[in-house]
Every structure is written in C-alpha cells, then in structure tokens.
Scaffold this motif. Structure first.
Motif, PDB file in Angstrom:
ATOM      1  N   UNK A   1       1.037  -1.078   0.255  1.00 37.98           N
ATOM      2  CA  UNK A   1       0.034  -0.089  -0.125  1.00 37.98           C
ATOM      3  C   UNK A   1       0.519   1.373  -0.362  1.00 37.98           C
ATOM      4  N   UNK A   2       2.088   1.284   0.386  1.00 39.40           N
ATOM      5  CA  UNK A   2       2.534   2.540   0.911  1.00 39.40           C
ATOM      6  C   UNK A   2       3.100   2.462  -0.894  1.00 39.40           C
ATOM      7  N   UNK A   3       4.320   1.575  -1.591  1.00 39.86           N
ATOM      8  CA  UNK A   3       4.305   1.244  -2.808  1.00 39.86           C
ATOM      9  C   UNK A   3       3.506   1.251  -3.947  1.00 39.86           C
ATOM     10  N   UNK A   4       1.963   0.759  -3.951  1.00 39.74           N
ATOM     11  CA  UNK A   4       1.220   0.797  -4.738  1.00 39.74           C
ATOM     12  C   UNK A   4      -0.203   1.373  -4.463  1.00 39.74           C
ATOM     13  N   UNK A   5      -1.266   2.450  -5.132  1.00 37.88           N
ATOM     14  CA  UNK A   5      -0.939   2.595  -6.846  1.00 37.88           C
ATOM     15  C   UNK A   5       0.285   3.370  -6.795  1.00 37.88           C
ATOM     16  N   UNK A   6       0.924   3.081  -7.940  1.00 44.20           N
ATOM     17  CA  UNK A   6       2.513   4.545  -8.656  1.00 44.20           C
ATOM     18  C   UNK A   6       2.777   3.091  -9.401  1.00 44.20           C
ATOM     19  N   UNK A   7       4.317   4.136  -9.955  1.00 44.45           N
ATOM     20  CA  UNK A   7       4.970   3.538 -10.993  1.00 44.45           C
ATOM     21  C   UNK A   7       6.182   2.672 -10.689  1.00 44.45           C
ATOM     22  N   UNK A   8       5.120   1.477 -10.986  1.00 46.80           N
ATOM     23  CA  UNK A   8       5.903   0.256  -9.402  1.00 46.80           C
ATOM     24  C   UNK A   8       5.622  -0.549  -9.638  1.00 46.80           C
ATOM     25  N   UNK A   9       6.569  -1.435 -10.808  1.00 45.84           N
ATOM     26  CA  UNK A   9       6.198  -3.198 -11.022  1.00 45.84           C
ATOM     27  C   UNK A   9       6.715  -3.796  -9.979  1.00 45.84           C
ATOM     28  N   UNK A  10       5.846  -4.503  -8.919  1.00 44.99           N
ATOM     29  CA  UNK A  10       6.460  -5.710  -7.979  1.00 44.99           C
ATOM     30  C   UNK A  10       6.216  -6.706  -8.165  1.00 44.99           C
ATOM     31  N   UNK A  11       7.704  -7.635  -8.557  1.00 42.75           N
ATOM     32  CA  UNK A  11       7.840  -9.097  -8.823  1.00 42.75           C
ATOM     33  C   UNK A  11       7.968 -10.129  -7.751  1.00 42.75           C
ATOM     34  N   UNK A  12       6.416 -10.735  -8.371  1.00 49.13           N
ATOM     35  CA  UNK A  12       6.208 -11.493  -6.975  1.00 49.13           C
ATOM     36  C   UNK A  12       6.303 -12.958  -7.479  1.00 49.13           C
ATOM     37  N   UNK A  13       5.990 -14.212  -6.283  1.00 49.66           N
ATOM     38  CA  UNK A  13       6.062 -15.633  -6.651  1.00 49.66           C
ATOM     39  C   UNK A  13       4.761 -15.773  -6.668  1.00 49.66           C
ATOM     40  N   UNK A  14       4.595 -16.712  -8.212  1.00 50.54           N
ATOM     41  CA  UNK A  14       2.609 -17.037  -8.384  1.00 50.54           C
ATOM     42  C   UNK A  14       2.122 -17.849  -7.774  1.00 50.54           C
TER      43      UNK A  14
END
Length: 292
Positions: free
Chosen positions: A156-169
């Motif tokens: 919630x601190x990073x997004x919404x915003x110009x960031x793509x977070x890479x996570x495990x499926x």
C-alpha cells in the motif's frame, strides 16, 4: 374597289385573340415554372448528395461524441464514459491501447492466451520475454501472487504508483500457467491511473500489460508514437502526452522474504528504495533473481 365583309368567324377570332394570347402566356409561364422547379429540385438533390458525402466523411473522422474514427482503428478519450466499452473489448479477447501513469501500453485479458499471443505479434516480441499484469486495486494482488511474506503495509505504500512488483505466483494463483511459461514469478502493476484500473476491475481478471511500441523501439508517451500499430487494436484510448518521460515503471523483485532487488531503475527508483528500506527490507546482491 375591294370591300371586306365582316363574317362571324372573323369577329369571333378578333374577340378571342386576347384570351388566347393570355392563355398562351399563362401556359408558357407554367411550363417555365415547372422547369425552374425541376432545376431547383435537381440542384437541391445534388446539394443533398454533396452534404451526405461530406457528412459521411465527417462521421468517418468524428461521430459527434468526440470519437475519432480512422482507417486504423477507433481513438477514444481515456475517460470513464468509455471504460465499459474497453471492458467489453478485453472480455472479448481483444487488445486495447491505454495510458498508464508512466507509458502507453497494450493490454488484454491475462487469462486469454489468444489475446496474449496477439500482443506478442503486434510488438514483434519474443515469446520468451515475460509480460507483467495490471490489477485494479492493491488487495487484488493476492489473487495472482504470493504476498503473505511481505511487511504489513508495504504494497500500500508502493502502490498505486509507477512501480512493478515481482512476486511468486504460488499454487493459489488464478493466472493461466501458459502466461510466461517457465517462470514461477510475475510482475504486477497497480498504476496511478483511474482509467486502466477501472478496466482491470471491470474485467474480473487481470490485464496482461506491456509498453505500446515495437519491441526494441522507444516507449510511447503519446498515441502518435505508435500510430503505425493502431490498426491492430480494438480501441486506442487517448490520455494526452504523458509527463513521466520514457523510463517506465521501476521494477523491483520482492520474491525473497526480507530482501529486494531493483531489476529496472525506471522513473521512481529513489522513492521506491526509500519505502522498501523504511519497511526494513535489504538489497539482495545475488544474481539469481528472476525478472519479468
């Protein structure tokens, strides 16, 4: 000496001559009037045909609702009024072009492999290059990726915003396994852009999302930058010239508990690192992190 003897016939002709003359003039006038009316009607008909042609041309350019129609596709403003139309196109397995908070992107249903294939073909992109997904809200991320190892409040601190977070499926992800085959991670975006988020929410799924350009070419901050690709889209949504530049989103790998790795600096690296370290994450210096 010649003497003219009046006859009944001569007197009758003399008495009817004025009437015959005026009758002739009247009939002639009616003929002329009819001819004039015919000419006027023909002129009006020709004018009407010209108007129809001009109107048809105008409709081709603009349908009166600010919708520009070209031979290459439909260009609509990126406004809430057109969100439902975009959702229908996505759910029908079509590709659309949309603005985000960074760049213009091609988007489609992430669970439609035919639509995803179209994006690769439009861009001329290698199938080994993975696609990110876009969701409408931060809480939706857990439907598609593993988030329970992250510090509370980080996303919630990073997004919404110009960031793509890479996570495990993870096993619980509802994403098609054929999306980015061979990778157990996925890049996720929640752009700070209400239009694309409304489309993602309305689709009931996630949007596969990638920059709207030919692979290897500069990214697009204006719809004119990828005008040669409009014809491959169901709709192109115009959000004007995007002010963020061409750096795109900052891509950060968050697959490892307690660690982060910047995979692409993008347009928000400094702010992103500050937030990550505020949540006690440390930079991962290994080279084994998977990208998107």
């Amino acid at each position: 000496m010649n003497i003219t003897v009046p006859t009944k016939t001569t007197n009758l002709a003399r008495t009817q001559l004025p009437a015959l003359f005026f009758n002739y003039i009247f009939q002639h006038s009616r003929v002329v009037q009819k001819l004039r009316i015919v000419n006027i009607l023909q002129s009006r008909r020709g004018f009407k045909e010209l108007c129809v042609k001009r109107m048809a041309w105008s409709v081709e350019k603009c349908n009166g609702n600010g919708v520009e129609t070209t031979r290459m596709g439909l260009v609509h403003p990126a406004m809430e009024d057109y969100a439902e139309e975009a959702i229908e196109a996505v759910n029908a397995g079509k590709v659309i072009a949309v603005p985000t908070d960074t760049l213009y992107g091609f988007a489609c249903d992430a669970c439609s492999m035919e639509a995803v294939k179209q994006i690769y073909e439009i861009k001329g992109r290698k199938y080994t290059s993975p696609l990110a997904i876009c969701v409408g809200d931060v809480q939706d991320i857990q439907r598609f990726a593993v988030t329970n190892h992250l510090p509370r409040g980080l996303l919630n601190s990073l997004l919404p915003g110009p960031v793509t977070v890479v996570l495990r499926r993870g096993e619980s992800s509802i994403l098609e396994k054929s999306l980015n085959p061979g990778l157990d991670s996925i890049g996720v975006r929640v752009p700070n852009c209400s239009f694309i988020r409304a489309i993602a929410r309305g689709s009931g799924s996630a949007l596969a999302l990638t920059s709207a350009n030919l692979s290897g070419q500069p990214s697009s901050v204006d719809i004119k930058d990828f005008e040669n690709l409009w014809e491959h889209c169901a709709y192109v949504y115009n959000g004007g010239v995007l002010p963020s530049g061409r750096a795109g989103s900052t891509v950060v790998d968050l697959t490892k508990p307690g660690k982060y790795k910047i995979l692409r600096p993008g347009s928000a690296k400094e702010d992103t690192v500050e937030i990550l370290e505020h949540h006690a994450l440390v930079e991962d210096s290994s080279t084994s992190s998977q990208g998107t």
